[in-house]
Design an enzyme around this catalytic site. Structure first.
Site, mmCIF file in Angstrom:
data_model
loop_
_atom_site.group_PDB
_atom_site.id
_atom_site.type_symbol
_atom_site.label_atom_id
_atom_site.label_comp_id
_atom_site.label_asym_id
_atom_site.label_seq_id
_atom_site.Cartn_x
_atom_site.Cartn_y
_atom_site.Cartn_z
ATOM 1 N N ALA A 1 -2.961 0.046 7.063
ATOM 2 C CA ALA A 1 -4.150 -0.523 7.627
ATOM 3 C C ALA A 1 -5.447 0.535 6.998
ATOM 4 O O ALA A 1 -4.883 1.503 6.843
ATOM 5 C CB ALA A 1 -4.344 -0.461 9.018
ATOM 6 N N GLY B 1 0.762 -1.070 0.163
ATOM 7 C CA GLY B 1 0.008 -0.060 0.092
ATOM 8 C C GLY B 1 0.888 1.372 0.038
ATOM 9 O O GLY B 1 2.182 1.164 0.093
ATOM 10 N N GLU C 1 -0.729 -10.882 3.222
ATOM 11 C CA GLU C 1 -0.320 -10.009 4.382
ATOM 12 C C GLU C 1 -0.649 -10.633 5.639
ATOM 13 O O GLU C 1 0.018 -10.867 6.475
ATOM 14 C CB GLU C 1 -1.256 -8.634 4.529
ATOM 15 C CG GLU C 1 -0.819 -7.450 3.260
ATOM 16 C CD GLU C 1 -1.800 -6.405 3.216
ATOM 17 O OE1 GLU C 1 -2.807 -6.586 3.791
ATOM 18 O OE2 GLU C 1 -1.179 -5.568 2.850
ATOM 19 N N ASP D 1 3.247 -2.807 8.023
ATOM 20 C CA ASP D 1 2.195 -2.475 7.038
ATOM 21 C C ASP D 1 1.261 -1.707 7.360
ATOM 22 O O ASP D 1 1.097 -0.941 8.417
ATOM 23 C CB ASP D 1 1.445 -4.131 7.092
ATOM 24 C CG ASP D 1 0.548 -4.403 5.781
ATOM 25 O OD1 ASP D 1 0.185 -5.298 5.412
ATOM 26 O OD2 ASP D 1 0.747 -3.278 4.995
ATOM 27 N N THR E 1 1.266 3.407 2.190
ATOM 28 C CA THR E 1 2.187 3.849 3.433
ATOM 29 C C THR E 1 3.158 3.027 3.537
ATOM 30 O O THR E 1 4.525 3.260 3.898
ATOM 31 C CB THR E 1 1.042 4.005 4.572
ATOM 32 O OG1 THR E 1 -0.174 4.420 4.461
ATOM 33 C CG2 THR E 1 1.844 4.238 5.937
ATOM 34 N N LYS F 1 -8.183 -4.482 7.036
ATOM 35 C CA LYS F 1 -7.085 -4.337 5.853
ATOM 36 C C LYS F 1 -7.706 -4.911 4.596
ATOM 37 O O LYS F 1 -8.512 -5.616 4.750
ATOM 38 C CB LYS F 1 -5.789 -5.144 6.352
ATOM 39 C CG LYS F 1 -4.948 -4.229 7.287
ATOM 40 C CD LYS F 1 -3.963 -5.071 7.899
ATOM 41 C CE LYS F 1 -2.836 -5.570 6.838
ATOM 42 N NZ LYS F 1 -2.433 -4.226 6.004
ATOM 43 N N LYS G 1 -6.886 6.909 9.614
ATOM 44 C CA LYS G 1 -7.439 5.426 9.510
ATOM 45 C C LYS G 1 -8.091 5.204 11.124
ATOM 46 O O LYS G 1 -8.360 4.009 11.227
ATOM 47 C CB LYS G 1 -6.305 4.632 9.347
ATOM 48 C CG LYS G 1 -5.350 5.061 7.843
ATOM 49 C CD LYS G 1 -6.355 4.816 6.825
ATOM 50 C CE LYS G 1 -5.735 5.080 5.450
ATOM 51 N NZ LYS G 1 -4.572 3.758 5.130
HETATM 52 O O1 DER Z 1 -4.559 -3.773 1.370
HETATM 53 C C1 DER Z 1 -4.077 -3.568 2.505
HETATM 54 O O2 DER Z 1 -4.278 -4.226 3.540
HETATM 55 C C2 DER Z 1 -3.097 -2.246 2.802
HETATM 56 O O3 DER Z 1 -2.208 -2.415 3.933
HETATM 57 C C3 DER Z 1 -4.140 -1.090 2.766
HETATM 58 O O4 DER Z 1 -5.150 -1.607 3.170
HETATM 59 C C4 DER Z 1 -3.464 0.272 3.406
HETATM 60 O O5 DER Z 1 -2.948 0.797 2.391
HETATM 61 P P1 DER Z 1 -2.696 2.598 2.454
HETATM 62 O O6 DER Z 1 -1.330 2.424 3.278
HETATM 63 O O7 DER Z 1 -2.368 2.762 1.003
HETATM 64 O O8 DER Z 1 -4.068 3.034 3.029
#
Ligand code: DER
Length: 226
Positions: A86, A29, A106, A84, A31, A97, A124
């Site tokens: 979310a 993603g 993931e 990761d 982030t 997620k 978030k």
């Molecule tokens: O797909 C996923 O689980 C990613 O982690 C997502 O949900 C978070 O993505 P972002 O950082 O682009 O909002």
């Protein structure tokens, strides 16, 4: 500052936890991208050595390689750390997620991490799951219409993720049903009911998995723990 600046601040903060010799789960993603880039920067600057990445998507695999992080497939060995993003984060660090479509790899990766560190901007944060995001549910492509009917029979609204002329296809060749969550629900109970539905591969509920979250807001990066 704009959200990208905040996302980067959270990503850099998490990447600082990586130590030489670690096996690190690399999230997916916009982030997680910043964390991957920062790990690559640290390796290139000689701040780190001997780090191996396990990517949670084809996209993150390609990005990791591009920034100089050696990547290996997931194997039964535990990961020292996983970083990761979310879509939703509750005060207890339960997560939704999967809006990036990577939820299956993931979850498969992150359950093997000794520490799962979540990175996000403040948008978030929710008080309870379902406030802002649907619940992504990965379903088998074969018989997907029947699977969607079974999910509707659970009382779930929602729709097949189809951004264009074709349904969205995950890295695993499956489809995603974005489920509308009811007003009030028990995440563990509903998650089990969805997961137990024939044709469902996995859900985007990541309950009790995260060890901490770095959440960036205009006034700085906060560290949240369950
Ligand atoms: O797909 C996923 O689980 C990613 O982690 C997502 O949900 C978070 O993505 P972002 O950082 O682009 O909002």
């Amino acid at each position: 500052p704009d959200l990208e600046v905040l996302k980067k601040a959270a990503g850099v903060r998490a990447a600082a936890l990586v130590e030489s010799g670690m096996r690190v789960g690399l999230g997916t993603g916009s982030t997680a991208k910043y964390a991957i880039e920062e790990i690559g920067r640290r390796l290139g600057a000689g701040e780190l050595s001997g780090v191996v990445g396990v990517a949670t998507s084809e996209a993150s695999d390609a990005l990791a390689r591009a920034v100089g992080i050696p990547v290996e497939p997931l194997d039964p060995r535990p990961l020292d750390l996983a970083i990761d993003g979310a879509d939703e984060i509750t005060p207890g660090l339960d997560l939704i997620k999967g809006l990036g479509g990577a939820l299956l790899r993931e979850k498969l990766t992150e359950v093997q991490a000794r520490r799962l560190v979540i990175i996000a901007d403040h948008t978030k944060l929710v008080t309870r799951l379902g406030e802002k995001a649907p619940l992504p549910v990965e379903i088998a492509r074969f018989g997907f219409l029947s699977t969607i009917e079974r999910l509707r029979a659970l009382g779930l609204g929602g729709r097949l993720r189809q951004p264009g002329a074709q349904p969205y296809l995950t890295d695993n060749g499956n489809y995603i049903f974005d489920a509308q969550l009811p007003e009030q629900f028990d995440p563990a109970e509903l998650g089990d009911r969805i997961k137990g539905t024939l044709g469902v591969v996995e859900t985007g509920l990541f309950l009790g998995m995260a060890e901490r979250a770095f959440v960036a807001a205009p006034d700085g990066v906060r560290k949240l723990t369950p």
